[in-house]
Design a protein around this motif. Sequence first.
Motif, PDB file in Angstrom:
ATOM      1  N   PHE A 143       0.819  -1.208   0.000  1.00 24.18           N
ATOM      2  CA  PHE A 143       0.000   0.000   0.000  1.00 24.18           C
ATOM      3  C   PHE A 143       0.857   1.265   0.000  1.00 24.18           C
ATOM      4  CE2 PHE A 143      -2.513   3.350   1.994  1.00 24.18           C
ATOM      5  CZ  PHE A 143      -3.725   3.246   1.324  1.00 24.18           C
ATOM      6  N   ARG A 144       1.908   1.262   0.840  1.00 27.48           N
ATOM      7  CA  ARG A 144       2.774   2.443   0.909  1.00 27.48           C
ATOM      8  C   ARG A 144       3.458   2.704  -0.422  1.00 27.48           C
ATOM      9  NH1 ARG A 144       6.121   5.301   4.714  1.00 27.48           N
ATOM     10  NH2 ARG A 144       8.076   5.959   3.755  1.00 27.48           N
ATOM     11  N   GLU A 145       3.970   1.648  -1.043  1.00 25.77           N
ATOM     12  CA  GLU A 145       4.681   1.824  -2.306  1.00 25.77           C
ATOM     13  C   GLU A 145       3.757   2.300  -3.423  1.00 25.77           C
ATOM     14  OE1 GLU A 145       7.967  -1.681  -1.343  1.00 25.77           O
ATOM     15  OE2 GLU A 145       6.067  -2.143  -2.332  1.00 25.77           O
ATOM     16  N   LEU A 146       2.479   1.995  -3.318  1.00 23.30           N
ATOM     17  CA  LEU A 146       1.520   2.421  -4.331  1.00 23.30           C
ATOM     18  C   LEU A 146       0.974   3.822  -4.081  1.00 23.30           C
ATOM     19  CD1 LEU A 146      -0.542  -0.873  -4.686  1.00 23.30           C
ATOM     20  CD2 LEU A 146       0.986   0.090  -6.417  1.00 23.30           C
ATOM     21  N   TYR A 147       0.669   4.153  -2.805  1.00 23.73           N
ATOM     22  CA  TYR A 147      -0.143   5.340  -2.529  1.00 23.73           C
ATOM     23  C   TYR A 147       0.494   6.332  -1.560  1.00 23.73           C
ATOM     24  CZ  TYR A 147      -3.587   2.185  -4.550  1.00 23.73           C
ATOM     25  OH  TYR A 147      -4.248   1.315  -5.379  1.00 23.73           O
ATOM     26  N   TYR A 148       1.755   6.112  -1.188  1.00 22.32           N
ATOM     27  CA  TYR A 148       2.406   7.016  -0.235  1.00 22.32           C
ATOM     28  C   TYR A 148       2.423   8.448  -0.780  1.00 22.32           C
ATOM     29  CZ  TYR A 148       6.197   9.000   2.596  1.00 22.32           C
ATOM     30  OH  TYR A 148       6.964   9.782   3.428  1.00 22.32           O
ATOM     31  N   GLY A 149       2.273   9.411   0.122  1.00 21.38           N
ATOM     32  CA  GLY A 149       2.381  10.808  -0.267  1.00 21.38           C
ATOM     33  C   GLY A 149       2.845  11.670   0.893  1.00 21.38           C
ATOM     34  N   GLN A 150       3.896  12.424   0.697  1.00 17.60           N
ATOM     35  CA  GLN A 150       4.400  13.319   1.743  1.00 17.60           C
ATOM     36  C   GLN A 150       5.030  14.549   1.091  1.00 17.60           C
ATOM     37  OE1 GLN A 150       7.495  11.704   4.221  1.00 17.60           O
ATOM     38  NE2 GLN A 150       7.372  13.359   5.718  1.00 17.60           N
ATOM     39  N   ILE A 151       4.698  15.701   1.626  1.00 21.82           N
ATOM     40  CA  ILE A 151       5.292  16.950   1.164  1.00 21.82           C
ATOM     41  C   ILE A 151       6.309  17.414   2.192  1.00 21.82           C
ATOM     42  CG2 ILE A 151       4.880  19.369   0.578  1.00 21.82           C
ATOM     43  CD1 ILE A 151       3.798  17.500  -1.496  1.00 21.82           C
ATOM     44  N   ILE A 152       7.544  17.666   1.749  1.00 24.30           N
ATOM     45  CA  ILE A 152       8.586  18.230   2.602  1.00 24.30           C
ATOM     46  C   ILE A 152       8.908  19.612   2.044  1.00 24.30           C
ATOM     47  CG2 ILE A 152      10.965  18.002   3.422  1.00 24.30           C
ATOM     48  CD1 ILE A 152      10.639  15.007   3.276  1.00 24.30           C
ATOM     49  N   HIS A 153       8.608  20.617   2.834  1.00 23.09           N
ATOM     50  CA  HIS A 153       8.749  21.983   2.341  1.00 23.09           C
ATOM     51  C   HIS A 153      10.213  22.403   2.275  1.00 23.09           C
ATOM     52  CE1 HIS A 153       4.446  22.757   2.258  1.00 23.09           C
ATOM     53  NE2 HIS A 153       4.356  22.143   3.432  1.00 23.09           N
ATOM     54  N   ALA A 154      10.461  23.408   1.482  1.00 19.60           N
ATOM     55  CA  ALA A 154      11.832  23.870   1.242  1.00 19.60           C
ATOM     56  C   ALA A 154      12.510  24.290   2.540  1.00 19.60           C
ATOM     57  CB  ALA A 154      11.816  25.032   0.252  1.00 19.60           C
ATOM     58  N   GLY A 155      13.782  23.970   2.634  1.00 16.82           N
ATOM     59  CA  GLY A 155      14.571  24.330   3.812  1.00 16.82           C
ATOM     60  C   GLY A 155      14.451  23.289   4.904  1.00 16.82           C
ATOM     61  N   GLY A 156      14.868  23.640   6.118  1.00 15.60           N
ATOM     62  CA  GLY A 156      14.837  22.696   7.223  1.00 15.60           C
ATOM     63  C   GLY A 156      15.930  21.652   7.097  1.00 15.60           C
ATOM     64  N   ALA A 157      15.697  20.498   7.737  1.00 13.81           N
ATOM     65  CA  ALA A 157      16.697  19.432   7.684  1.00 13.81           C
ATOM     66  C   ALA A 157      16.820  18.844   6.284  1.00 13.81           C
ATOM     67  CB  ALA A 157      16.344  18.333   8.690  1.00 13.81           C
ATOM     68  N   PHE A 158      15.700  18.827   5.535  1.00 16.93           N
ATOM     69  CA  PHE A 158      15.699  18.322   4.173  1.00 16.93           C
ATOM     70  C   PHE A 158      15.223  19.451   3.262  1.00 16.93           C
ATOM     71  CE2 PHE A 158      14.848  14.813   7.130  1.00 16.93           C
ATOM     72  CZ  PHE A 158      15.954  14.020   6.873  1.00 16.93           C
TER      73      PHE A 158
END
Length: 329
Positions: A13-28
Motif C-alpha cells: 500500500f505504501r509503495e503504491l499510494y504514499y504521499g508526503q510533502i517536505i517543504h523547502a529548507g529545514g533538515a531536508f
Amino acid sequence: RASRSRDLRAANFRELYYGQIIHAGGAFGYCGPAGSFQVDPCTWSLEGNVDLKPESADTKTFGIVYTPAARAKGFQLAVDAFDIQITDAIQQANVRRVLDGCQISGLPEFCALLTPDVPGDYSSIAYLRALSFNGSGYKYKGADIAASYSFDLKSDGNLNVRLLATHMSEQNFQPTPGQPYINVVGQTGTSNSFLSDYQPAADWTANLSTTYSRKKIGVTGQIRYVSSGVLNYYGVTPNDPGYPLAPPYVTMDRNSVGAYSVMNVTGSYNFGLTGGTQLQLFATVNNLTDKTPPIAAGSGFFGNGNGGTNPVFYDTIGRAVRVGVRLSF
C-alpha cells in the motif's frame, strides 16, 4: 539437496499510494546543481506509484546433510549455499535519482518531475516530485551452516553442542537502475542512506551453544559472534588508495569495527507435579560479562541515531537478568 524457485512480490500500500510533502529548507527540502547538497531550497513531493510492477526473485540453493552413524554417532552437519537475485526491485521515492537523472543525464522523464525557478534552467529547482520505482537489483550469495554433536554421558546426563553460522560472500545492491552494483557485505556500522530498505550483513555471524542436562536440571551457555566489518561501504580513509575520492565516497578517519562476541547463560529446574503437570523455574543472564558495544555509527542520515552503535548486531542493553516460571498441564 537442491532447489530453484521464482518468487514474485506485488507492491504494498505504501509503495503504491504514499504521499508526503517536505517543504523547502529545514533538515531536508534542498535541491541543487549536480554533485551538491543542502543548497538551493526546494519543496519535495515524495509519492508512491500505482504503475509499479511486481518485483521478481530467482533463488537457487544447494546443500548437503551429513549424519555419520557409526564413527561419530550423535553428530549432524548441514551446509546450504544460496544464490538470490532480485530484479525490478521496488524502491522508495529517491530525490537524488531524480536530480541526477535530469541535471547529469538530461533524461526527459526526470526533468518532467522538476519545476525549475527559471523555465528551462534546471540548475535551480523550486519543486521536485519523486516516485517509487522499479528497476534496482539485488544479488546475494552465501552459505548457512548448522552442526550439532550430542554426547550421552550415561548416568551423568547429556551434553549437546550446536553451531549455527551464516557466511555472506556477496551482497550486491544496485541503488539506481543501470548503474553499477555496490557490494555492501561487511558493513556493521549504521550509515545506510535515508529510507534504505535493506540491511547490510556481516561477513560472518554465528551462534555457538552448549547445553548440559541431567534429570531435572538444565544449563545452557551461548556465545553470539559477529565478524569485524566497516562503518560505511562508501567510507575512505587517508590510508586507502586514491584518497580522497569524490562523492558518494565519504572521508573518514576510521572505517572499521572490530569483531564482537557476547555470552548468555540460562539455567532451569523442572518439578514433576501430580497428574502430569510440569512446573519449571528458569533464569537467564544476557550479556553475562556486561560487554560494551563497539562504536559503530556511520556518517549517513541519522548515522548516530542509535546511540553510536548498531543494534542489529550489538547488544545495547548490557547485562540483563530474567527469571520466570513455566507451567504445562
